[in-house]
Write an enzyme that holds these catalytic residues in place. Sequence first.
Site, PDB file in Angstrom:
ATOM      1  N   THR A 184     -30.964  35.752 -27.749  1.00 41.13           N
ATOM      2  CA  THR A 184     -30.304  35.505 -29.022  1.00 41.13           C
ATOM      3  C   THR A 184     -30.366  36.739 -29.911  1.00 41.13           C
ATOM      4  O   THR A 184     -31.241  37.594 -29.755  1.00 41.13           O
ATOM      5  CB  THR A 184     -30.964  34.318 -29.757  1.00 41.13           C
TER       6      THR A 184
ATOM      7  N   LYS B 115     -48.815  25.922 -24.262  1.00 43.13           N
ATOM      8  CA  LYS B 115     -49.393  24.610 -23.965  1.00 43.13           C
ATOM      9  C   LYS B 115     -49.105  24.215 -22.520  1.00 43.13           C
ATOM     10  O   LYS B 115     -49.956  23.602 -21.845  1.00 43.13           O
ATOM     11  CB  LYS B 115     -48.835  23.556 -24.926  1.00 43.13           C
TER      12      LYS B 115
ATOM     13  N   ARG C  13     -91.619  45.251 -56.997  1.00 39.59           N
ATOM     14  CA  ARG C  13     -90.996  46.387 -57.686  1.00 39.59           C
ATOM     15  C   ARG C  13     -91.980  47.530 -57.931  1.00 39.59           C
ATOM     16  O   ARG C  13     -91.587  48.698 -57.943  1.00 39.59           O
ATOM     17  CB  ARG C  13     -90.391  45.885 -58.999  1.00 39.59           C
TER      18      ARG C  13
ATOM     19  N   HIS D 279     -80.383  54.721 -42.747  1.00 36.12           N
ATOM     20  CA  HIS D 279     -80.720  53.308 -42.601  1.00 36.12           C
ATOM     21  C   HIS D 279     -80.281  52.476 -43.805  1.00 36.12           C
ATOM     22  O   HIS D 279     -81.054  51.723 -44.384  1.00 36.12           O
ATOM     23  CB  HIS D 279     -82.218  53.134 -42.356  1.00 36.12           C
TER      24      HIS D 279
ATOM     25  N   ILE E 128     -40.613  31.024 -37.750  1.00 36.54           N
ATOM     26  CA  ILE E 128     -40.861  29.614 -37.465  1.00 36.54           C
ATOM     27  C   ILE E 128     -40.543  29.285 -36.008  1.00 36.54           C
ATOM     28  O   ILE E 128     -41.370  28.734 -35.268  1.00 36.54           O
ATOM     29  CB  ILE E 128     -40.031  28.704 -38.396  1.00 36.54           C
TER      30      ILE E 128
ATOM     31  N   ASP F  80     -96.026  46.873 -65.489  1.00 35.81           N
ATOM     32  CA  ASP F  80     -96.747  47.851 -64.670  1.00 35.81           C
ATOM     33  C   ASP F  80     -95.848  48.993 -64.196  1.00 35.81           C
ATOM     34  O   ASP F  80     -96.278  50.145 -64.114  1.00 35.81           O
ATOM     35  CB  ASP F  80     -97.427  47.170 -63.481  1.00 35.81           C
TER      36      ASP F  80
END
Length: 512
Positions: free
Chosen positions: A31, A135, A435, A273, A124, A466
């Site tokens: 087509t 299928k 921390r 790293h 579509i 601290d």
Amino acid sequence: MKRALVSVSDKKNLVPFVSKLVEHGFEIISTGGTKHALEEAGISTISVETVTGFPEILDGRVKTLNPFIHGGLLGRRDLPEHVETMKKLHIKPIDLVCVNLYPFKETIEKKDVDFETAIENIDIGGPSMLRSAAKNFHDVTVVVDADDYALVIKELDERGETSLKTRSKLSAKVFRHTAAYDALIANYLSEQAEIEAPEKLTLTYELEDTMRYGENSHQKAWFYRDALPKEYSITNAKQLHGKQLSYNNIKDADAAIRIAREFAEPTVVALKHMNPCGIGRAEQIEQAWDRAYEADSISIFGGVIVLNRKVDLKTAEKMHKLFLEIIIAPGFDDDAYTILAKKKNLRLLTLDFAKKDEPAKKEVVSVMGGLLVQEQDVLQEDPNNWDVVTENAPTRSQLQTLLFAWKAVKHTKSNAIVIANQERTLGIGAGQPNRIDSTKIAVKHALDAINDDAVLASDAFFPMDDCVQYAAEHGIKAIVQPGGSIRDKDSIAMADKYGIAMVTTGVRHFRH
């Protein structure tokens, strides 16, 4: 006579493939543009309208959605009732389908494509034919990829038909293909409709490479690229030299270019790293390299380097003295490339840094049983909007250095502490459970370089005072942190005790 239905957008190698089908006794149904291309090549075809007895309508939106097509694809040859129904209704079996779809992906990749054009490039009929044929793979051969033409012809030459195993594999490929196609459409339409968190997340990626191994040598790994990757991404970097990138190389390179994205001035990022081990900036890229190297001359060994300016000979000569894994830059001068390419394993990559500010995609991270999705941390912050919470305010110069440190800590694994001056990072403490340990590591690396210009950035608030005390005792003069702890007043009081200028941003930058 066997029948093949052929309708493709991508006509690569189409004529030789269909010519061989004709040699093997196939009658060709076609087509539109495909039919025209085949007939121009001297291949006789039957129009879809002749098969269906119904004209193409709605500007081509409906032409193959017809029982004479789908009955010919889905009818099972091993079920007498199917065979009888097809005979009764004069439906002829279709034994092979060669279809590829309207170029939806290529359409939406174009700049400023309008919505109507995108919609008209949603296929579509094509997916419907592919799915019907796939299928019924026990009876029908379905080809969606021109790369499979040779396999189909080889089997036809050798045995007169395709094997069930091949038809099964081609069937699975079709469903992967249509699923990816639908995922692109679903995501595009969701974005157009401004749906932020769809109830179904459909992602599609394309195999880029098979890794030599994964994070460790006993793990298999594969590298998939986003179907619509951003220009500024490791998937779009061009490798000029060196051995194949490893799994860890790719992760490190991705982390490094994220950091480099933060800076406009000539900047060099050294990463190891997943954490920066040195960031240097200057008026010239060679000097920026010197400063990044000086930041941590030990950890840079075997690292990933990103330069946001073209690499010149002098910079290349300095980098050549070290063992480095990867160097990424906008480009390499010819003489710079020549000297770096002497190391056969060193990966040299180029990347379009002009695209570094393009809108960022969401990040996807896998966990056992699911995915986490979030926006990238690309928040642009203005230090003029930060709050001064101490008696001493930072100078203009300190404020700019705090911003530099803040950009660096944003890309360091939490708990994260970065100490920096105007030129480079001095010490980085990353990924510690608490921390204060990150602070001690950063100070240890920076110790001899800490002077009156040194500042400290913390990716999250200080739970206690601290860290501030330790930083003050080792010469830090200004601190930037998000604030928000119920004990902020303790850290502020400690800063005031030592005459430190502290600002809070109101924004946290955890990186786990």
